[in-house]
Design an enzyme around this catalytic site. Structure first.
Site, PDB file in Angstrom:
ATOM      1  N   GLY A   1       0.831  -1.200   0.000  1.00 46.72           N
ATOM      2  CA  GLY A   1       0.000   0.000   0.000  1.00 46.72           C
ATOM      3  C   GLY A   1       0.861   1.242   0.000  1.00 46.72           C
TER       4      GLY A   1
ATOM      5  CB  CYS B   1       4.933   2.221   7.469  1.00 45.86           C
ATOM      6  SG  CYS B   1       4.486   3.702   6.573  1.00 45.86           S
ATOM      7  CG  LEU B   2       6.533   0.958   1.482  1.00 43.43           C
ATOM      8  CD1 LEU B   2       5.996   1.217   0.077  1.00 43.43           C
ATOM      9  CD2 LEU B   2       7.647  -0.082   1.437  1.00 43.43           C
TER      10      LEU B   2
ATOM     11  CD  GLN C   1       3.273   5.848   2.639  1.00 43.72           C
ATOM     12  OE1 GLN C   1       2.323   5.311   2.085  1.00 43.72           O
ATOM     13  NE2 GLN C   1       4.228   5.154   3.236  1.00 43.72           N
TER      14      GLN C   1
ATOM     15  CG  HIS D   1       0.178   6.783   5.288  1.00 45.95           C
ATOM     16  ND1 HIS D   1       1.285   7.253   5.953  1.00 45.95           N
ATOM     17  CD2 HIS D   1       0.414   5.465   5.090  1.00 45.95           C
ATOM     18  CE1 HIS D   1       2.146   6.254   6.149  1.00 45.95           C
ATOM     19  NE2 HIS D   1       1.627   5.149   5.637  1.00 45.95           N
TER      20      HIS D   1
ATOM     21  CG  HIS E   1      -0.951   1.299   7.130  1.00 51.48           C
ATOM     22  ND1 HIS E   1      -0.055   0.764   8.031  1.00 51.48           N
ATOM     23  CD2 HIS E   1      -0.220   2.144   6.347  1.00 51.48           C
ATOM     24  CE1 HIS E   1       1.157   1.270   7.798  1.00 51.48           C
ATOM     25  NE2 HIS E   1       1.086   2.103   6.788  1.00 51.48           N
ATOM     26  CD  GLU E   2      -1.239   2.460   2.587  1.00 48.18           C
ATOM     27  OE1 GLU E   2      -0.758   3.592   2.477  1.00 48.18           O
ATOM     28  OE2 GLU E   2      -0.564   1.485   2.967  1.00 48.18           O
TER      29      GLU E   2
HETATM   30 NI    NI Z   1       2.476   3.216   5.676  1.00 47.76          NI
END
Ligand code: NI
Length: 176
Positions: free
Chosen positions: A46, A98-99, A51, A144, A140-141
């Site tokens: 995701g 998380c990236l 991000q 963000h 989660h997304e």
């Molecule tokens: Ni994340």
């Protein structure tokens, strides 16, 4: 399509509440394609526009889709202005990463089932009911887009521990 740079903690842009998208144009479609490519390239499931430093309510995900013979097929999903309209009272715990916080994982407790309303690439209104990994990923997304990270769902002690490690990693990186 092009790879975008994923911004990492503690970049304060990650704390920004993203703005709604009011029209779909080629720019938006382009960003969504870049987001998917960037996510796959980073082995993520995701990614939110925040991000990659873009102030728009866009998310992409691919948690795979199980086929009848139990194989996992790609299942790219693009959402514009996603909004959760239902959260189950049942909770589930699952390890998240998380990236934007690479190398750190923790168990996060979230509602088990969600219903999300969003617009697709043609600005058509859609609704999706999700649970399991995709249910977690959607939450989660969308977090963000509201400036919330998975570490915000942890106990204060656990969160502080991860933040301290990130600080130390950044110091070491700047030194080398
Ligand atoms: Ni994340």
């Amino acid at each position: 399509m092009a790879l975008r740079k994923i911004i990492k903690m503690p970049n304060s842009f990650l704390r920004k509440k993203a703005s709604a998208v009011d029209t779909i144009d080629n720019d938006i479609k382009h960003i969504l394609d870049d987001m998917l490519e960037t996510m796959y390239n980073a082995n993520g499931i995701g990614l939110a526009a925040t991000q990659i430093g873009i102030d728009k309510r866009l998310i992409v995900m691919d948690c795979g889709l199980k086929t009848d013979d139990d194989h996992l097929e790609p299942n790219p999903i693009k959402m514009i202005n996603p909004e959760i309209t239902f959260l189950s009272k049942n909770f589930n715990e699952r390890e998240e990463g998380c990236l934007s916080i690479p190398g750190h994982h923790a168990i996060v407790k979230r509602p088990d089932q969600v219903i999300v309303n969003y617009r697709d690439e043609n600005f058509k209104q859609k609704e999706l009911k999700a649970d399991d990994l995709l249910g977690v990923c959607i939450q989660h997304e969308i977090d963000h887009l509201n400036g919330i990270l998975f570490i915000d769902h942890l106990s204060r002690i656990k969160k502080e521990m991860i933040l301290k490690k990130i600080k130390k990693e950044n110091l070491n990186e700047n030194r080398s």
